[in-house]
Write a protein that holds these residues in place. Structure first.
Motif, PDB file in Angstrom:
ATOM      1  N   GLU A 126     -31.003  -6.404  -1.614  1.00 47.02           N
ATOM      2  CA  GLU A 126     -31.432  -5.936  -0.111  1.00 47.02           C
ATOM      3  C   GLU A 126     -31.382  -4.288  -0.874  1.00 47.02           C
ATOM      4  OE1 GLU A 126     -30.260  -7.282   2.845  1.00 47.02           O
ATOM      5  OE2 GLU A 126     -30.405  -9.335   2.298  1.00 47.02           O
ATOM      6  N   TYR A 127     -31.514  -3.702  -0.097  1.00 46.70           N
ATOM      7  CA  TYR A 127     -31.181  -2.366   0.190  1.00 46.70           C
ATOM      8  C   TYR A 127     -30.034  -1.566   0.820  1.00 46.70           C
ATOM      9  CZ  TYR A 127     -31.330   2.839   1.242  1.00 46.70           C
ATOM     10  OH  TYR A 127     -31.008   4.094   1.702  1.00 46.70           O
ATOM     11  N   ARG A 128     -29.661  -2.311   1.555  1.00 50.68           N
ATOM     12  CA  ARG A 128     -28.436  -1.416   2.492  1.00 50.68           C
ATOM     13  C   ARG A 128     -27.274  -1.891   1.114  1.00 50.68           C
ATOM     14  NH1 ARG A 128     -26.062  -6.727   5.787  1.00 50.68           N
ATOM     15  NH2 ARG A 128     -27.062  -8.676   4.775  1.00 50.68           N
ATOM     16  N   CYS A 129     -27.760  -3.259  -0.241  1.00 51.45           N
ATOM     17  CA  CYS A 129     -26.147  -3.160  -0.897  1.00 51.45           C
ATOM     18  C   CYS A 129     -26.518  -2.053  -1.321  1.00 51.45           C
ATOM     19  CB  CYS A 129     -26.591  -4.110  -1.873  1.00 51.45           C
ATOM     20  SG  CYS A 129     -27.174  -5.399  -0.748  1.00 51.45           S
ATOM     21  N   HIS A 147     -30.521  -4.674   9.141  1.00 53.57           N
ATOM     22  CA  HIS A 147     -32.247  -5.797   9.633  1.00 53.57           C
ATOM     23  C   HIS A 147     -32.249  -5.830  11.110  1.00 53.57           C
ATOM     24  CE1 HIS A 147     -31.959  -6.775   5.767  1.00 53.57           C
ATOM     25  NE2 HIS A 147     -30.857  -7.695   5.422  1.00 53.57           N
ATOM     26  N   TYR A 193     -35.095  -5.846   6.953  1.00 52.56           N
ATOM     27  CA  TYR A 193     -36.242  -6.816   7.191  1.00 52.56           C
ATOM     28  C   TYR A 193     -36.318  -6.432   8.788  1.00 52.56           C
ATOM     29  CZ  TYR A 193     -34.186  -9.260   2.421  1.00 52.56           C
ATOM     30  OH  TYR A 193     -34.446  -9.178   1.374  1.00 52.56           O
ATOM     31  N   GLU A 200     -39.798  -1.595  -5.696  1.00 48.72           N
ATOM     32  CA  GLU A 200     -39.436  -3.610  -5.737  1.00 48.72           C
ATOM     33  C   GLU A 200     -40.147  -3.547  -7.047  1.00 48.72           C
ATOM     34  OE1 GLU A 200     -40.947  -5.669  -2.589  1.00 48.72           O
ATOM     35  OE2 GLU A 200     -39.867  -4.285  -1.802  1.00 48.72           O
ATOM     36  N   SER A 243     -41.982  -3.754   2.384  1.00 48.33           N
ATOM     37  CA  SER A 243     -41.553  -4.496   0.523  1.00 48.33           C
ATOM     38  C   SER A 243     -42.534  -5.864   1.671  1.00 48.33           C
ATOM     39  CB  SER A 243     -40.147  -5.338   1.369  1.00 48.33           C
ATOM     40  OG  SER A 243     -39.186  -6.254   0.505  1.00 48.33           O
ATOM     41  N   GLN A 244     -42.263  -7.379   0.708  1.00 52.10           N
ATOM     42  CA  GLN A 244     -43.577  -7.946   1.006  1.00 52.10           C
ATOM     43  C   GLN A 244     -42.986  -8.431   2.939  1.00 52.10           C
ATOM     44  OE1 GLN A 244     -42.233 -12.119  -0.280  1.00 52.10           O
ATOM     45  NE2 GLN A 244     -40.222 -11.283  -1.111  1.00 52.10           N
ATOM     46  N   HIS A 253     -33.741   4.472   5.707  1.00 55.29           N
ATOM     47  CA  HIS A 253     -34.489   2.943   5.685  1.00 55.29           C
ATOM     48  C   HIS A 253     -34.042   1.472   5.925  1.00 55.29           C
ATOM     49  CE1 HIS A 253     -36.180   4.923   1.518  1.00 55.29           C
ATOM     50  NE2 HIS A 253     -34.414   5.364   1.270  1.00 55.29           N
ATOM     51  N   ASN A 267     -38.890   3.659   3.558  1.00 61.49           N
ATOM     52  CA  ASN A 267     -38.877   2.251   3.337  1.00 61.49           C
ATOM     53  C   ASN A 267     -38.935   0.873   4.254  1.00 61.49           C
ATOM     54  OD1 ASN A 267     -39.649   3.316   1.349  1.00 61.49           O
ATOM     55  ND2 ASN A 267     -37.616   3.182  -0.207  1.00 61.49           N
ATOM     56  N   ARG A 308     -48.062 -10.219  -0.338  1.00 60.70           N
ATOM     57  CA  ARG A 308     -48.075 -11.011   0.677  1.00 60.70           C
ATOM     58  C   ARG A 308     -48.023 -10.399   2.075  1.00 60.70           C
ATOM     59  NH1 ARG A 308     -45.309 -14.252  -2.687  1.00 60.70           N
ATOM     60  NH2 ARG A 308     -43.694 -13.114  -2.724  1.00 60.70           N
ATOM     61  N   ALA A 333     -45.788  -4.911  -0.527  1.00 57.57           N
ATOM     62  CA  ALA A 333     -45.128  -5.282  -1.770  1.00 57.57           C
ATOM     63  C   ALA A 333     -45.949  -6.713  -1.445  1.00 57.57           C
ATOM     64  CB  ALA A 333     -43.876  -5.946  -1.967  1.00 57.57           C
ATOM     65  N   ALA A 344     -42.385 -14.191  -7.005  1.00 56.21           N
ATOM     66  CA  ALA A 344     -41.195 -12.961  -6.597  1.00 56.21           C
ATOM     67  C   ALA A 344     -40.483 -13.620  -4.685  1.00 56.21           C
ATOM     68  CB  ALA A 344     -42.186 -11.852  -7.416  1.00 56.21           C
ATOM     69  N   HIS A 366     -49.100  -8.982  -4.671  1.00 55.57           N
ATOM     70  CA  HIS A 366     -50.276 -10.068  -4.696  1.00 55.57           C
ATOM     71  C   HIS A 366     -50.553 -11.022  -4.135  1.00 55.57           C
ATOM     72  CE1 HIS A 366     -46.106 -11.284  -6.556  1.00 55.57           C
ATOM     73  NE2 HIS A 366     -46.168 -12.675  -5.697  1.00 55.57           N
ATOM     74  N   GLU A 373     -42.120  -5.177 -10.591  1.00 52.59           N
ATOM     75  CA  GLU A 373     -43.351  -6.267  -9.974  1.00 52.59           C
ATOM     76  C   GLU A 373     -42.925  -7.950 -10.827  1.00 52.59           C
ATOM     77  OE1 GLU A 373     -45.973  -5.413  -9.383  1.00 52.59           O
ATOM     78  OE2 GLU A 373     -45.266  -3.616  -8.421  1.00 52.59           O
ATOM     79  N   PRO A 374     -43.655  -8.968 -10.320  1.00 51.96           N
ATOM     80  CA  PRO A 374     -43.132 -10.614 -10.795  1.00 51.96           C
ATOM     81  C   PRO A 374     -43.009 -10.103 -12.202  1.00 51.96           C
ATOM     82  CG  PRO A 374     -45.541 -10.267  -9.665  1.00 51.96           C
ATOM     83  CD  PRO A 374     -45.023  -8.470  -9.358  1.00 51.96           C
ATOM     84  N   ALA A 378     -27.177   1.802   0.170  1.00 45.58           N
ATOM     85  CA  ALA A 378     -27.530   2.382   0.932  1.00 45.58           C
ATOM     86  C   ALA A 378     -26.044   3.204   0.646  1.00 45.58           C
ATOM     87  CB  ALA A 378     -27.871   1.446   1.833  1.00 45.58           C
ATOM     88  N   GLY A 379     -25.280   2.874   0.162  1.00 46.57           N
ATOM     89  CA  GLY A 379     -23.557   3.954  -0.026  1.00 46.57           C
ATOM     90  C   GLY A 379     -24.024   4.505  -1.069  1.00 46.57           C
ATOM     91  N   ASP A 400     -29.390   3.074   6.913  1.00 49.39           N
ATOM     92  CA  ASP A 400     -28.631   2.369   5.782  1.00 49.39           C
ATOM     93  C   ASP A 400     -29.293   1.075   5.674  1.00 49.39           C
ATOM     94  OD1 ASP A 400     -28.080   4.869   5.744  1.00 49.39           O
ATOM     95  OD2 ASP A 400     -25.978   4.132   6.116  1.00 49.39           O
ATOM     96  N   GLY A 401     -30.698   0.968   6.030  1.00 56.25           N
ATOM     97  CA  GLY A 401     -31.337  -1.267   5.135  1.00 56.25           C
ATOM     98  C   GLY A 401     -30.544  -1.612   6.186  1.00 56.25           C
TER      99      GLY A 401
END
Lengths: 233, 294
Positions: free
Chosen positions: B266-269, A44, A64, B283, A101-102, A61, A80, A122, A120, B248, A140, B285-286, B271-272, A41-42
């Motif tokens: 964040e994805y975890r927000c 970290h 971080y 995500e 992600s980045q 998923h 992801n 960097r 993403a 970004a 980028h 894009e800038p 997830a529910g 569930d995301g």
């Protein structure tokens, strides 16, 4: 609740029941075995700091720094990942079946990071020897200040690819939106085709023709301070 | 660091559960900003009933009954934690005038046809309890958790910044040239409620909307003028918009299903959320302005 001892078979850790600290403590104690992580569930910091040849499968998923500082372990994320996937990895293999992600592979010294989807911005920032293979595109400033290692992108690259690059090698199959300061396209010689073939094989991307890639690297004009370059610093 | 999350509901069956969904998102964003938090609700049955405009206040300096008496017999005053919401069957502009004429000296932190803004200092989970967030309803909502960097931790400094009718902005990042832009906006006639850089962004968007630009164009203009780091979630009565600066570095993830579109730091927000396992997740894009209209 699963018993977290060194397993003979696959140990399942359900993160809706157990904490990330439970998971990482158990992984740090183990010297071998297979682990199956469910309901991330995301969250970290999953599977960070591993230093044994474990096989860890994460279903869902991750947040971080997933598999950060990895040594020897194989971590596969069926989903992801968030910022800083496999950051500072030393060895082993991290595979993301979805997108990362980045700053994926940031500062990593060794091992193989495979992102099957997109990475993403960097991606490979300050890479120091890692091999990174991205099935999709990178954002980028990828490989910004890369010092060693190889970044292979099967899709496109965003703006300022390889900005302020030292010695990392970059291979891109698709379009490069723009090159960063001191990054230039270079000739693909036999050794580079071999590089690409080796990376595609390592990532199990076997249906891609190595000859479709172009090579980018450092022009080495920014290595030493030169007053004529002051506007570029 | 701050935390952002928001959702625009497309399936009316989810409207009664909006607050419950937002409370879960706020909880997951709490570690990104534990000092204060805020919520914006579009269409909450209690705080902005159908046909009633709402004005949200901080520190009205009088009891709810005194305030109701001064604003008028058709007004209902609802104290919600550190915030007070007044609603009445009139336009938002008229209600705001009546509230200001009541001489409370309160800071107006939101106004709109059906927008209620709740904010305060404290841990986000504690504030969610104070707000009764789990039982809130509506068609669109935004939450923000703040880790203050450039101005004091006060209720006024908490997000969202809702500085024009039905407009709401939350920000993760820091604007580098906010002082310059603040002076320009003051010269154009804007009045500020806080020293917060994010309020400058909100006032800028409000000024561009007032000139007749739509939200997408207003956010493009913001990208041209604002220097610094930002991921912004900006909402109006019918639009949900996300934009990130050129670098970004402040995170953002969007998820979309037939039933809702949601965005979070964040994805975890996310997830529910119901159906997240089949959502389209990406995500932003800038410097690309994303908008969803309902």
């Amino acid at each position: 609740m699963a018993t977290m001892t060194t397993p003979a078979v696959t140990t399942t850790v359900d993160l809706s029941v157990q904490s990330v600290r439970d998971l990482n403590s158990a992984l740090h104690k183990a010297r071998e075995g297979s682990w199956h992580v469910t309901r991330p569930d995301g969250a970290h910091n999953l599977a960070v700091g591993l230093d044994a040849p474990l096989d860890v499968r994460i279903d869902g998923h991750a947040g971080y720094y997933c598999a950060g500082m990895n040594q020897h372990a194989t971590v596969t994320v069926h989903g992801n990942t968030g910022v800083g996937t496999a950051e500072n990895m030393m060895s082993g293999t991290v595979r993301v079946r979805g997108n990362a992600s980045q700053s994926a592979g940031a500062t990593a010294h060794g091992g193989l990071l495979v992102v099957e989807g997109d990475a993403a911005a960097r991606c490979g920032i300050s890479m120091k020897g890692v091999d990174i293979v991205v099935g999709g595109s990178v954002g980028h400033m990828s490989a910004f200040m890369g010092q060693a290692g190889r970044l292979l992108v099967c899709g496109d690259a965003g703006d300022a690819l390889g900005d302020s690059l030292y010695e990392a090698r970059i291979y891109v199959r698709g379009r490069v939106k723009s090159l960063g300061a001191d990054c230039v396209e270079k000739e693909m010689r036999g050794e580079h085709l071999e590089d690409v073939r080796e990376l595609l094989t390592a990532a199990a991307f076997t249906d891609i023709d190595p000859s479709e890639f172009r090579r980018y690297g450092s022009a080495r004009a920014l290595y030493h301070f030169d007053v004529d370059n002051s506007s570029a610093y | 660091m701050c935390g952002i999350a928001g959702i625009q509901v497309r399936d009316p069956a989810l409207e009664p559960r909006l607050g419950w969904l937002l409370a879960g998102m706020l909880h997951q964003a709490a570690e990104r900003g534990p000092d204060s938090a805020g919520v914006a609700l579009y269409g909450d049955a209690l705080l902005s009933p159908p046909g009633h405009a709402s004005v949200s206040l901080l520190a009205p300096g009088m009891t709810p009954s005194e305030l109701a008496e001064r604003v008028g017999p058709d007004a209902t005053v609802v104290p919600v934690g550190q915030t007070t919401v007044v609603h009445a069957p009139c336009s938002a502009g008229e209600l705001e005038k009546r509230v200001r004429a009541a001489g409370t000296g309160a800071t107006v932190i939101g106004r709109g046809a059906d927008l209620a803004v709740l904010k305060g200092v404290g841990h986000p989970d504690t504030l969610a309890e104070e707000f009764g967030l789990r039982s809130a309803t509506g068609r669109q909502g935004v939450v923000h958790t703040r880790m203050a960097t450039e101005s004091a931790v006060t209720p006024e400094g908490a997000h969202p910044f809702a500085v024009a009718d039905d407009l709401c902005l939350v920000h993760n990042g820091s604007f580098a040239n906010h002082a310059t832009l603040r002076r320009e906006l003051i010269a154009e006639g804007a009045e500020f409620d806080s020293a917060n850089d994010s309020e400058v962004g909100a006032r800028f968007v409000a000024a561009r909307l007032a000139e007749g630009h739509d939200l997408e164009k207003s956010l493009r203009l913001l990208c041209e003028r604002f220097d610094g780091f930002y991921t912004l979630l900006v909402t109006t009565g019918d639009t949900f918009a996300v934009v990130r600066d050129a670098i970004a570095c402040k995170p953002a993830v969007v998820a979309e299903t037939d039933a809702w579109v949601a965005m979070a730091s964040e994805y975890r927000c996310l997830a529910g959320l119901p159906g997240i396992e089949n959502a389209r997740i990406f995500e932003p894009e800038p410097e690309e302005v994303y908008t969803w209209r309902r």
